[in-house]
Write a protein that holds these residues in place. Sequence first.
Motif: not given
Ligand code: MO
Length: 309
Positions: A72-74, A129-133, A225-228
Amino acid sequence: MRFNLNLKECEVTSRALWASRRDFLRQTMTAGLGGWIAAPLVAKAGSLGAKPNPAFRVSDPTTPLEKVTTYNNFYEFGTSKEDPAQQATDFKVRPWKVVVEGEVNKPQTFDLDDILKLAPLEERIYRLRCVEAWSMVIPWIGFPLKELLNRVDPRGNAKFVELISLMDPDQMPGQKNAVLDWPYREGLRLDEAMHPLTLLTVGLYGDVLPNQNGAPVRIVIPWKYGFKSVKSIVRIRLTETMPVTSWMKAGPSEYGFYANVNPAVDHPRWSQAKERRIGDFLKRPTLPFNGYADQVASLYSGMDLTKNF
Ligand SMILES: [Mo]
Ligand SMILES: Nc1nc2c(c(=O)[nH]1)N[C@H]1C(S)=C(S)[C@@H](COP(=O)(O)O)O[C@H]1N2
């Protein structure tokens, strides 16, 4: 867990739901795949009983729940992928309120129970899709954000929607580090926020959101991208001017306001042409708008997507 049998079904669901989240997490962590792949569509106490919406299902195989909840990204719970699953276990997601304010005629504070009653819950299988690909395919549960926004009656001058996560350094140890300008903030143009794909999300794989995935309520915007896709939302603000987001502040040349998935526009430090689906070995080509171009490309007609990245 005890039930009061006099409660109506919806009340049972909303109360039992959050009471059972700990059991759910325990089961997911120990049972692995076998126990849970079959479970999502079975309506039972402790499950959200959401109806699959066939209009919003990609056919790609879904990412195993174990991966969805451990990679996860959090950043509020640490910057490495394993941190959120380990550090968010005691995160308190009840009681929870979401303030909806700004350029609206009827500002309102919604309790989580109110939110659950706004619209029928749907299960939708989206690519994220995460910006980290890297990317995943996840069966989310929720309903379109526009169902909530319509309740507060946006004013004619409302052009953007700001989505803001909880600020609570006591609970969120990552907020003691200035990796981002806390609280986590993202934004959408109002028409993007009103788009039927934009999902106010309360669950995944049949049950409530695990803490590490943004409990108790988050947004999922599958063509960006996922960060949104902001987690643990406490405030939604309609504005006339474009909000400055946490990632734009952290790196304006790297993270734009639109952040539409675009294989033709590279991140300054890496290519966005391909992605690794979590669980796969080989990379696959990234699709424009993450494969949702038919539904959303028209939102950006006439815009230079190299400049508006
Ligand atoms: Mo992300
Ligand atoms: N509040 C908050 N929301 C967030 C993040 C975050 O660090 N904090 N990370 C984002 C990023 S970069 C991604 S890829 C997705 C990951 O969602 P998932 O862990 O449910 O797959 O959440 C997004 N939402």
